[in-house]
Design an enzyme around this catalytic site. Structure first.
Site, mmCIF file in Angstrom:
data_model
loop_
_atom_site.group_PDB
_atom_site.id
_atom_site.type_symbol
_atom_site.label_atom_id
_atom_site.label_comp_id
_atom_site.label_asym_id
_atom_site.label_seq_id
_atom_site.Cartn_x
_atom_site.Cartn_y
_atom_site.Cartn_z
ATOM 1 N N ASN A 42 -43.677 -10.088 16.950
ATOM 2 C CA ASN A 42 -42.539 -10.984 17.108
ATOM 3 C C ASN A 42 -42.882 -12.397 16.654
ATOM 4 O OD1 ASN A 42 -44.123 -10.968 19.486
ATOM 5 N ND2 ASN A 42 -42.423 -11.643 20.756
ATOM 6 N N ILE A 43 -41.897 -13.025 16.059
ATOM 7 C CA ILE A 43 -42.050 -14.369 15.488
ATOM 8 C C ILE A 43 -40.844 -15.184 15.940
ATOM 9 C CG2 ILE A 43 -42.249 -15.714 13.355
ATOM 10 C CD1 ILE A 43 -43.131 -13.038 11.965
ATOM 11 N N GLU A 44 -41.102 -16.190 16.766
ATOM 12 C CA GLU A 44 -39.998 -16.980 17.317
ATOM 13 C C GLU A 44 -39.877 -18.314 16.587
ATOM 14 O OE1 GLU A 44 -41.060 -17.187 21.457
ATOM 15 O OE2 GLU A 44 -40.488 -15.087 21.802
ATOM 16 N N CYS A 54 -37.893 -9.767 16.139
ATOM 17 C CA CYS A 54 -38.651 -8.827 16.962
ATOM 18 C C CYS A 54 -39.708 -8.115 16.117
ATOM 19 C CB CYS A 54 -37.722 -7.772 17.548
ATOM 20 S SG CYS A 54 -36.677 -8.363 18.880
ATOM 21 N N GLU A 56 -40.506 -4.967 15.868
ATOM 22 C CA GLU A 56 -40.061 -3.747 15.186
ATOM 23 C C GLU A 56 -39.399 -4.079 13.853
ATOM 24 O OE1 GLU A 56 -39.519 -4.729 18.279
ATOM 25 O OE2 GLU A 56 -38.888 -3.110 19.591
ATOM 26 N N CYS A 92 -35.422 -3.327 22.070
ATOM 27 C CA CYS A 92 -34.141 -3.960 22.393
ATOM 28 C C CYS A 92 -33.013 -3.303 21.590
ATOM 29 C CB CYS A 92 -34.196 -5.468 22.134
ATOM 30 S SG CYS A 92 -34.037 -5.920 20.403
ATOM 31 N N CYS A 95 -32.956 -3.898 17.794
ATOM 32 C CA CYS A 95 -33.977 -3.103 17.081
ATOM 33 C C CYS A 95 -33.600 -1.633 17.034
ATOM 34 C CB CYS A 95 -35.347 -3.308 17.708
ATOM 35 S SG CYS A 95 -35.997 -4.948 17.331
HETATM 36 N N1 THU Z 1 -39.034 -8.573 21.476
HETATM 37 C C1 THU Z 1 -39.493 -7.741 20.488
HETATM 38 O O1 THU Z 1 -40.302 -8.156 19.642
HETATM 39 N N2 THU Z 1 -39.033 -6.462 20.466
HETATM 40 C C2 THU Z 1 -38.139 -5.938 21.343
HETATM 41 O O2 THU Z 1 -37.733 -4.791 21.188
HETATM 42 C C3 THU Z 1 -37.690 -6.725 22.498
HETATM 43 C C4 THU Z 1 -38.089 -8.167 22.508
HETATM 44 C C5 THU Z 1 -39.467 -9.980 21.490
HETATM 45 C C6 THU Z 1 -38.369 -10.984 21.218
HETATM 46 C C7 THU Z 1 -38.907 -12.230 21.880
HETATM 47 O O3 THU Z 1 -39.765 -12.872 20.950
HETATM 48 C C8 THU Z 1 -39.755 -11.693 23.032
HETATM 49 O O4 THU Z 1 -39.982 -10.312 22.773
HETATM 50 C C9 THU Z 1 -39.104 -11.864 24.399
HETATM 51 O O5 THU Z 1 -37.852 -11.248 24.448
#
Ligand code: THU
Length: 133
Positions: A42-44, A54, A56, A92, A95
């Site tokens: 994940n990259i915010e 996310c 995935e 999520c 995804c």
């Molecule tokens: N996140 C994912 O990378 N994949 C998911 O299926 C659910 C959530 C990440 C998004 C965010 O950066 C962090 O988890 C918290 O929600």
């Protein structure tokens, strides 16, 4: 490739997560039918969680960017940064929709109550939205 090995790769991919907003790290490992594994994390975007990526989707886009179109399984692992993986972590909704449209028949390997589960996307999405042209 064995499930355990793919999960281990996903766990290592967690280390690359960039999570200034949530402090929650996720790793994904997508096995293409070619035999190559594509990782994602994940990259915010620091200013806005709504624009974050996310793990995935990063893995799927990484694979597509390398010309891959057919896949057999994806492993995902998530947890608070610098801590062990959560006992339950499932993809999520965004995804799941992405998996449905971009790598539909993959086995999704994830954890529920500490147990490894292997499920198809249609087991998560019983009545999925599918665009028909
Ligand atoms: N996140 C994912 O990378 N994949 C998911 O299926 C659910 C959530 C990440 C998004 C965010 O950066 C962090 O988890 C918290 O929600």
């Amino acid at each position: 490739m064995e499930n355990e090995e793919l999960i281990k790769i996903a766990s290592l991919a967690r280390n690359n997560a960039f999570v200034p907003l949530s402090n929650y790290t996720v790793g994904a490992a997508l096995l293409a039918k070619s035999g190559t594994v594509y990782i994602g994390n994940n990259i915010e975007l620091p200013s806005a969680i709504g624009i974050s990526n996310c793990a995935e989707r990063v893995a799927i886009q990484n694979a597509y960017a390398h010309g891959e179109r057919e896949f057999s399984k994806i492993a995902i692992v998530g947890g608070t940064k610098d801590e062990k993986a959560d006992k339950t972590f499932t993809p999520c909704g965004v995804c799941l929709q992405y998996i449905l449209e971009m790598c539909k028949d993959v086995d999704i390997l994830c954890f529920v109550n500490g147990d490894l589960v292997c499920k198809k996307v249609t087991e998560f999405l019983n009545f999925p939205y599918e665009f028909k042209k």
